[in-house]
Design an enzyme around this catalytic site. Structure first.
Site, short mmCIF file in Angstrom:
data_model
loop_
_atom_site.label_atom_id
_atom_site.label_comp_id
_atom_site.label_asym_id
_atom_site.label_seq_id
_atom_site.Cartn_x
_atom_site.Cartn_y
_atom_site.Cartn_z
N HIS A 56 0.83 -1.21 0.00
CA HIS A 56 0.00 0.00 0.00
C HIS A 56 0.86 1.25 0.00
CE1 HIS A 56 -3.77 2.05 2.01
NE2 HIS A 56 -3.24 2.78 1.05
N HIS A 58 1.45 5.19 -2.19
CA HIS A 58 0.97 6.17 -3.18
C HIS A 58 2.21 6.91 -3.69
CE1 HIS A 58 -3.35 6.02 -1.78
NE2 HIS A 58 -2.76 5.60 -0.67
N PHE A 59 2.73 6.49 -4.83
CA PHE A 59 3.94 7.13 -5.36
C PHE A 59 3.61 8.32 -6.28
CE2 PHE A 59 7.52 3.75 -4.62
CZ PHE A 59 7.43 3.99 -3.25
N ARG A 60 2.33 8.62 -6.41
CA ARG A 60 1.86 9.93 -6.90
C ARG A 60 2.02 10.24 -8.38
NH1 ARG A 60 -1.51 10.32 -2.93
NH2 ARG A 60 -0.78 11.27 -1.01
N ASN A 89 -5.07 6.33 -7.09
CA ASN A 89 -5.65 7.68 -7.00
C ASN A 89 -4.65 8.77 -7.38
OD1 ASN A 89 -4.27 6.97 -4.62
ND2 ASN A 89 -5.36 8.50 -3.42
N HIS A 176 -11.01 0.67 0.88
CA HIS A 176 -10.91 1.74 1.87
C HIS A 176 -12.27 1.79 2.55
CE1 HIS A 176 -9.43 5.87 3.25
NE2 HIS A 176 -10.65 5.76 3.73
N HIS A 221 -5.99 -0.59 6.03
CA HIS A 221 -5.83 0.23 7.24
C HIS A 221 -6.97 0.15 8.27
CE1 HIS A 221 -8.02 2.86 4.53
NE2 HIS A 221 -6.96 3.35 3.94
N ASP A 287 0.73 2.57 3.78
CA ASP A 287 -0.14 3.65 3.28
C ASP A 287 0.69 4.93 3.13
OD1 ASP A 287 -2.19 5.11 2.30
OD2 ASP A 287 -3.44 5.04 4.10
N HIS A 291 2.34 14.28 1.25
CA HIS A 291 1.86 15.57 0.71
C HIS A 291 2.93 16.60 0.99
CE1 HIS A 291 -2.21 14.26 -0.26
NE2 HIS A 291 -2.17 13.53 0.84
O1 DOR Z 1 -4.98 9.82 4.25
C1 DOR Z 1 -5.12 9.35 3.14
N1 DOR Z 1 -4.39 9.80 2.10
N2 DOR Z 1 -6.02 8.41 2.96
C2 DOR Z 1 -6.35 7.99 1.71
O2 DOR Z 1 -7.20 7.15 1.59
C3 DOR Z 1 -5.72 8.59 0.52
C4 DOR Z 1 -4.41 9.11 0.87
C5 DOR Z 1 -3.80 9.95 -0.20
O3 DOR Z 1 -3.77 9.49 -1.35
O4 DOR Z 1 -3.31 11.03 0.11
ZN ZN Z 2 -3.83 4.68 0.90
#
Ligand code: DOR
Ligand code: ZN
Length: 419
Positions: A56, A58-60, A89, A176, A221, A287, A291
């Site tokens: 899990h 998120h490499f964006r 996402n 989720h 999570h 996870d 940001h």
């Molecule tokens: O806190 C979170 N950030 N929960 C998520 O489900 C998405 C993730 C994100 O992509 O920033």
């Molecule tokens: Zn996530």
């Protein structure tokens, strides 16, 4: 050929002393003998574990600025993670076959080091036909991911029947599990944590229960023992931030501690450890959802925190302090994620497995600091935490990708899914 000698080998089942020989990317011998090799690593006094599989992250990429596959790979590799499964996402989201293929092409253009990877596919209200294209006999994605609540304006599916249908068709579905309808009711609450209470999570899991016999579901999570118990028919993931942090952190670092699902109170945090010790948690997933500071400084900051690089050190520190056995750590962080998502050759140290191996110095004690981590966002919620037990060498496909702070241009590959 690469020989790791004299190490203390940890698998999900046992601990033993042996030498490991890796040839052409695979483990070819685990032996008391000392076979010849061009490169020899002396792991005397060190732990040797399978490379961590983080299911899990998120490499964006594409479209977002807070991480990319170069910085993400370095962070993963320095943290002992040799395989990541990346979430859909992004901007645009990975919700069509062509976008999935474009994302793979983009990742393959990354300069090494590159971590091994797989991609989750995003579900939305109207892409069943696209889902069909990736879940076939030769799966193209690690899972189909469903958001039951909006998280940073992400994908959302409210239609419970559609969720059931996706579960029926997909090899495995990641959910989720927070209930958007419950969250809407708490809209007027004063802070982030009370706007997304635990009952939102429990309610979402409840909606999934009728589909337990339809297919394989992985609940992302979970934040408390209650959720873990309710989600008993499903696979369950816990994150390091829900295991190590609580909502009090918001008072200290504000929106940097904002995440979905939110950090809970200390009682819930402890109960999550109880769930883990009772065998109710299958995997640790970071996870990793970074940001940028400039966004976290805003009043309506996005949710999410980085974690791929600190996940193993946090769990090692707890394990070395007696919270869980090292075999259990390997089960949660290597073996189970590989088995659950069907990742061929991953998650274990045995003859025939991929040469993804991590050497751990169990005596190395360091303070976590963002200055030494490799995140593009340059912050960590664990700043200043003192941890014992750190990865010092990371091997990917039989090649040293990281050693004592230095990276080498090793290219990981896309994983192969076993059906
Ligand atoms: O806190 C979170 N950030 N929960 C998520 O489900 C998405 C993730 C994100 O992509 O920033
Ligand atoms: Zn996530």
């Amino acid at each position: 050929m690469l020989l790791i000698k004299n190490g203390r080998i940890i698998t999900h089942r046992e601990i033993f002393h042996a030498n490991i020989l890796v040839n052409k990317g695979r483990i070819t011998q685990i032996t008391k003998a000392e076979p010849k090799a061009d490169i020899i690593i002396n792991a005397d006094g060190k732990l040797v574990i399978p490379g961590v599989v983080d299911p899990h992250v998120h490499f964006r990429q594409p479209g977002l600025k807070s991480e990319d596959w170069n910085s993400g790979s370095k962070s993963a590799i320095a943290g002992g993670v040799t395989t990541v499964l990346d979430m859909p996402n992004t901007n645009p989201p990975t919700t069509t076959l062509s976008r999935l293929l474009e994302k793979k092409a983009l990742i393959e253009r990354t300069n090494p080091p590159l971590v091994n990877y797989g991609l989750h596919f995003g579900a939305k209200e109207d892409n069943l036909d696209e889902i069909e294209k990736v879940v076939g006999k030769t799966p193209l994605a690690a899972s189909v991911k469903i958001f039951m609540a909006k998280s940073n304006e992400s994908l959302l599916i409210k239609d419970v029947n559609l969720i059931g249908e996706i579960i029926r068709r997909a090899r495995i579905v990641c959910v989720h599990a927070e209930d958007e309808e419950v969250i809407e009711k708490f809209f007027n609450m004063p802070n982030h944590n009370s706007k997304r209470p635990k009952i939102a999570a429990l309610s979402a899991i409840n909606k999934l229960i009728p589909f337990a016999n339809r297919g394989r579901v992985y609940v992302l999570h979970v934040t408390s023992l209650e959720e873990a118990e309710l989600a008993s028919p499903f696979y369950k993931e816990a994150t390091p931030h829900h295991l190590f942090l609580n909502e009090e952190l918001m008072k200290r670092i504000g929106n940097y501690a904002k995440v979905n699902p939110p950090l809970r109170d200390e009682k819930d945090r402890i109960s999550l450890w109880t769930a883990l010790k009772r065998g109710l948690i299958d995997c640790i997933g970071s996870d990793h959802a970074p940001h940028l500071k400039e966004d976290k400084e805003k009043e309506d900051a996005p949710s999410g925190m980085p974690g791929v690089e600190t996940s193993l050190p946090l769990m090692l520190n707890s394990s070395l302090n007696g919270m869980i056995s090292l075999e259990k750590l390997v089960e949660l962080m290597c073996y189970n994620p590989a088995r659950i998502f069907g990742l061929k050759g991953k998650g274990t140290l045995e003859v025939g497995a991929d040469g993804d191996i991590v050497i751990v110095d169990k005596d190395l004690e360091k303070k976590v600091t963002a200055d030494e981590l490799h995140y593009k966002c340059k912050w960590t919620p664990y700043e200043g935490m003192r941890l014992r037990g750190w990865p010092i060498i990371t091997i990917i496909g039989g090649e040293i990708a990281y050693k004592d702070g230095e990276f080498f241009p090793v290219r990981g590959r896309e994983v192969v899914y076993e059906v």
